[in-house]
Design a protein around this motif. Structure first.
Motif, mmCIF file in Angstrom:
data_model
loop_
_atom_site.group_PDB
_atom_site.id
_atom_site.type_symbol
_atom_site.label_atom_id
_atom_site.label_comp_id
_atom_site.label_asym_id
_atom_site.label_seq_id
_atom_site.Cartn_x
_atom_site.Cartn_y
_atom_site.Cartn_z
ATOM 1 N N TYR A 232 0.813 -1.217 0.000
ATOM 2 C CA TYR A 232 0.000 0.000 0.000
ATOM 3 C C TYR A 232 0.849 1.272 0.000
ATOM 4 O O TYR A 232 0.681 2.149 -0.862
ATOM 5 C CB TYR A 232 -0.936 -0.016 1.211
ATOM 6 N N ASN A 233 1.748 1.396 0.945
ATOM 7 C CA ASN A 233 2.524 2.634 1.077
ATOM 8 C C ASN A 233 3.456 2.870 -0.108
ATOM 9 O O ASN A 233 3.786 4.015 -0.430
ATOM 10 C CB ASN A 233 3.342 2.612 2.380
ATOM 11 N N SER A 234 3.858 1.803 -0.773
ATOM 12 C CA SER A 234 4.755 1.935 -1.922
ATOM 13 C C SER A 234 4.019 2.444 -3.152
ATOM 14 O O SER A 234 4.580 3.195 -3.959
ATOM 15 C CB SER A 234 5.411 0.586 -2.241
ATOM 16 N N ILE A 235 2.763 2.005 -3.330
ATOM 17 C CA ILE A 235 2.071 2.310 -4.584
ATOM 18 C C ILE A 235 1.215 3.566 -4.533
ATOM 19 O O ILE A 235 1.016 4.224 -5.556
ATOM 20 C CB ILE A 235 1.200 1.120 -5.036
ATOM 21 N N LEU A 236 0.714 3.918 -3.350
ATOM 22 C CA LEU A 236 -0.260 5.008 -3.274
ATOM 23 C C LEU A 236 0.261 6.331 -3.838
ATOM 24 O O LEU A 236 -0.412 6.964 -4.672
ATOM 25 C CB LEU A 236 -0.753 5.189 -1.838
ATOM 26 N N PRO A 237 1.448 6.819 -3.431
ATOM 27 C CA PRO A 237 1.923 8.094 -3.984
ATOM 28 C C PRO A 237 2.096 8.045 -5.502
ATOM 29 O O PRO A 237 1.866 9.036 -6.198
ATOM 30 C CB PRO A 237 3.263 8.323 -3.286
ATOM 31 N N LYS A 238 2.490 6.892 -6.027
ATOM 32 C CA LYS A 238 2.697 6.746 -7.469
ATOM 33 C C LYS A 238 1.368 6.783 -8.214
ATOM 34 O O LYS A 238 1.268 7.390 -9.290
ATOM 35 C CB LYS A 238 3.446 5.440 -7.751
ATOM 36 N N TYR A 239 0.361 6.150 -7.653
ATOM 37 C CA TYR A 239 -0.968 6.195 -8.272
ATOM 38 C C TYR A 239 -1.511 7.621 -8.308
ATOM 39 O O TYR A 239 -2.081 8.062 -9.310
ATOM 40 C CB TYR A 239 -1.939 5.300 -7.502
ATOM 41 N N LYS A 240 -1.327 8.328 -7.193
ATOM 42 C CA LYS A 240 -1.805 9.711 -7.146
ATOM 43 C C LYS A 240 -1.122 10.564 -8.207
ATOM 44 O O LYS A 240 -1.760 11.386 -8.878
ATOM 45 C CB LYS A 240 -1.561 10.298 -5.748
ATOM 46 N N LYS A 241 0.182 10.371 -8.360
ATOM 47 C CA LYS A 241 0.923 11.151 -9.343
ATOM 48 C C LYS A 241 0.456 10.817 -10.761
ATOM 49 O O LYS A 241 0.266 11.712 -11.591
ATOM 50 C CB LYS A 241 2.428 10.881 -9.201
ATOM 51 N N LEU A 242 0.271 9.541 -11.049
ATOM 52 C CA LEU A 242 -0.155 9.138 -12.381
ATOM 53 C C LEU A 242 -1.529 9.710 -12.718
ATOM 54 O O LEU A 242 -1.729 10.281 -13.795
ATOM 55 C CB LEU A 242 -0.175 7.613 -12.480
ATOM 56 N N VAL A 243 -2.480 9.566 -11.811
ATOM 57 C CA VAL A 243 -3.844 10.031 -12.073
ATOM 58 C C VAL A 243 -3.889 11.546 -12.223
ATOM 59 O O VAL A 243 -4.578 12.086 -13.097
ATOM 60 C CB VAL A 243 -4.799 9.558 -10.955
ATOM 61 N N ALA A 244 -3.121 12.259 -11.389
ATOM 62 C CA ALA A 244 -3.093 13.724 -11.459
ATOM 63 C C ALA A 244 -2.582 14.210 -12.806
ATOM 64 O O ALA A 244 -2.969 15.283 -13.282
ATOM 65 C CB ALA A 244 -2.230 14.291 -10.331
ATOM 66 N N ALA A 245 -1.732 13.400 -13.441
ATOM 67 C CA ALA A 245 -1.128 13.809 -14.707
ATOM 68 C C ALA A 245 -1.878 13.287 -15.936
ATOM 69 O O ALA A 245 -1.466 13.549 -17.063
ATOM 70 C CB ALA A 245 0.319 13.326 -14.759
ATOM 71 N N ARG A 246 -2.988 12.580 -15.743
ATOM 72 C CA ARG A 246 -3.681 11.991 -16.900
ATOM 73 C C ARG A 246 -4.563 12.992 -17.642
ATOM 74 O O ARG A 246 -5.004 12.728 -18.768
ATOM 75 C CB ARG A 246 -4.517 10.776 -16.478
ATOM 76 N N ASN A 247 -4.839 14.110 -17.021
ATOM 77 C CA ASN A 247 -5.591 15.179 -17.698
ATOM 78 C C ASN A 247 -6.907 14.700 -18.286
ATOM 79 O O ASN A 247 -7.244 14.991 -19.439
ATOM 80 C CB ASN A 247 -4.732 15.819 -18.799
ATOM 81 N N GLY A 248 -7.634 13.933 -17.492
ATOM 82 C CA GLY A 248 -8.965 13.511 -17.916
ATOM 83 C C GLY A 248 -9.024 12.218 -18.697
ATOM 84 O O GLY A 248 -10.115 11.733 -19.005
ATOM 85 N N LYS A 249 -7.877 11.638 -19.052
ATOM 86 C CA LYS A 249 -7.904 10.361 -19.773
ATOM 87 C C LYS A 249 -8.387 9.251 -18.833
ATOM 88 O O LYS A 249 -8.254 9.342 -17.615
ATOM 89 C CB LYS A 249 -6.516 10.034 -20.325
ATOM 90 N N GLU A 250 -8.910 8.198 -19.425
ATOM 91 C CA GLU A 250 -9.510 7.124 -18.645
ATOM 92 C C GLU A 250 -8.507 6.412 -17.749
ATOM 93 O O GLU A 250 -7.355 6.212 -18.112
ATOM 94 C CB GLU A 250 -10.145 6.084 -19.575
ATOM 95 N N TYR A 251 -9.012 6.025 -16.576
ATOM 96 C CA TYR A 251 -8.272 5.174 -15.643
ATOM 97 C C TYR A 251 -9.300 4.602 -14.682
ATOM 98 O O TYR A 251 -10.437 5.088 -14.600
ATOM 99 C CB TYR A 251 -7.237 5.976 -14.841
ATOM 100 N N TYR A 252 -8.941 3.576 -13.970
ATOM 101 C CA TYR A 252 -9.695 3.252 -12.758
ATOM 102 C C TYR A 252 -8.829 2.447 -11.804
ATOM 103 O O TYR A 252 -7.906 1.750 -12.226
ATOM 104 C CB TYR A 252 -11.033 2.566 -13.042
ATOM 105 N N VAL A 253 -9.098 2.640 -10.529
ATOM 106 C CA VAL A 253 -8.456 1.828 -9.508
ATOM 107 C C VAL A 253 -9.323 0.593 -9.314
ATOM 108 O O VAL A 253 -10.545 0.685 -9.201
ATOM 109 C CB VAL A 253 -8.249 2.600 -8.191
ATOM 110 N N ARG A 254 -8.668 -0.542 -9.311
ATOM 111 C CA ARG A 254 -9.402 -1.804 -9.310
ATOM 112 C C ARG A 254 -8.995 -2.647 -8.118
ATOM 113 O O ARG A 254 -7.823 -2.975 -7.947
ATOM 114 C CB ARG A 254 -9.129 -2.545 -10.617
#
Length: 451
Positions: A232-254
């Motif tokens: 959890y602690n390893s991936i969470l900051p990376k997920y936040k960074k990726l989603v913040a930079a997607r500029n509205g493109k599709e994603y979902y956390v599964r």
């Protein structure tokens, strides 16, 4: 065929064949039980005699008249226009592919269907040569389809990311000359995400699936690294960074819910609080002997939890801070095309999976089952007999689906789960069916509440 149910103070009648959804009052809801087909203009006397203890004659006759008008309009007890169409369905060109770029993983998730990443056949990575052959195979077998979809999967695809980049570059280089348009997606556990990978993913991947199970204690109980530590602690900051930079493109956390988090609404809301607004939490599918496995005994709690989640979604949508929950996203106006309604994901027919060795299977969940190997991208072979059997796997070929109200929404369920747990692609997995029906009832009710 109709399906009626009462949920969250809504009386709901679904006309299965037309897809029409009717929100009615209690009197109208009760009268439906007394309707005989073909409907006549006058209300059945049995209905009047029975229901006059609860409703006035005027209300009974008015409600019946409205139902009769719906019947005449083809929106209630409508005819089935799909079965003849289904009988003529056959093999189709390939339009999508799951590329198992890595049969290896840096997590050891307890519930992993892929045997912690190697699919039970040893850890290996796909070479660019195999990936290139897969692209060529896909183009050669796609006929006139222009739009093609390719999902980089594993194991963990980021363990072989340079090959991912090479394959994307190659596919892009031959799109125009072959009149094709590739749509790439990637599914990752996030451990190896870095700034350069995030930049490439957000540039080239139309969708990205980020695996996380919710609350830290829930995630780390079953999604742990090879050394046993949590992810959890390893991936969470990376997920936040990726989603913040997607500029509205599709994603979902599964995520996956198991017997250990039957209160999975808390995991959905936890992910929402972290800033993710495209969320999927799906039930684990496993052997019942596993300690985390869901069983029919869990249904009351699971169904109650979906009720809780659906009400939470309604409240948030109404106050303007809503989010999308994957399994409640239902389009009642347009919906999927007829073929999609009849046979779902089309694995083994329009969709195939390719292993690091270049072997072809109906989908990633069939990988390693020798009897389901369909061919190889190296020699261009494709077993037409297996392909035909999957092309015929529609809701009318599945006895348990023919008369099920949910058939046009679930499309007969997951063929892989059916095969693995019910021993045939034509026999629906009972547990998955029951959960899917509950999710559909909630999804329809949500539409009614927000209309």
């Amino acid at each position: 065929m109709i399906h009626k149910y009462f949920l969250n103070n809504f009386y709901i009648i679904l006309d299965v064949n037309s897809g029409a959804v009717h929100i009615v009052d209690a009197c109208t809801y009760d009268i439906v039980d007394y309707i005989c087909l073909p409907m006549k203009q006058e209300c059945p006397q049995e209905a009047v005699n029975t229901l006059n203890k609860m409703y006035s004659p005027e209300d009974i006759n008015e409600a019946y008249t409205e139902l009769y008008e719906l019947y005449i309009s083809g929106l209630l007890f409508s005819n089935d226009s799909y079965e003849d169409f289904a009988a003529n369905l056959g093999a189709a060109p390939i339009k999508s592919m799951c590329l198992n770029i890595a049969h290896d993983c840096n997590l050891r998730c307890s519930y992993c269907f892929a045997a912690q990443g190697d699919f039970g056949h040893g850890r290996k990575l796909m070479s660019f040569e195999i990936g290139k052959a897969a692209i060529d195979f896909m183009i050669a077998n796609s006929a006139g389809r222009k739009n093609l979809e390719l999902d980089f999967f594993g194991g963990e695809p980021l363990m072989n990311f340079e090959t991912v980049k090479q394959i994307v570059k190659y596919a892009r280089s031959i799109e125009i000359e072959n009149n094709k348009n590739f749509r790439f997606t990637i599914t990752t556990n996030g451990l190896l995400l870095s700034d350069d990978k995030i930049e490439f993913i957000n540039s080239e991947m139309s969708n990205v699936v980020l695996s996380i199970d919710g609350r830290p204690e829930i995630n780390d109980a079953l999604r742990y690294k090879a050394d046993g530590s949590g992810s959890y602690n390893s991936i969470l900051p990376k997920y936040k960074k990726l989603v913040a930079a997607r500029n509205g493109k599709e994603y979902y956390v599964r995520g996956t819910y198991t017997k250990y988090n039957l209160d999975f609404t808390k995991d959905v809301l936890h992910l929402l609080e972290l800033g993710f607004d495209q969320i999927s939490i799906e039930p684990v599918v496993s052997e019942s002997s596993q300690p985390y496995a869901l069983t029919v005994d869990d249904f009351p709690l699971i169904f109650k939890e979906y009720d809780i989640l659906s009400k939470e979604i309604i409240e948030r949508k109404k106050r303007g801070d809503g989010f999308n929950f994957f399994h409640f996203m239902l389009d009642l106006d347009q919906g999927p095309c007829a073929i999609k309604r009849l046979r779902g994901c089309s694995c083994g027919n329009e969709y195939v999976a390719v292993t690091p060795e270049g072997d072809i299977y109906p989908c990633h969940q069939f990988v390693g089952m020798e009897e389901m190997k369909m061919g190889s991208v190296l020699d261009g072979s494709l077993n037409s007999k297996i392909k035909k059997s999957f092309s015929k796997a529609n809701v009318y070929a599945k006895e348990d689906c023919k008369n099920c109200w949910a058939k046009f929404y679930c499309s007969g369920g997951c063929n892989a789960n059916n095969y693995i747990y019910a021993k045939s692609i034509l026999t629906p997995h009972e547990l998955s069916c029951a959960i899917e029906k509950k999710r559909l009832e909630c999804a329809i009710m949500i539409k009614a509440a927000l209309a």
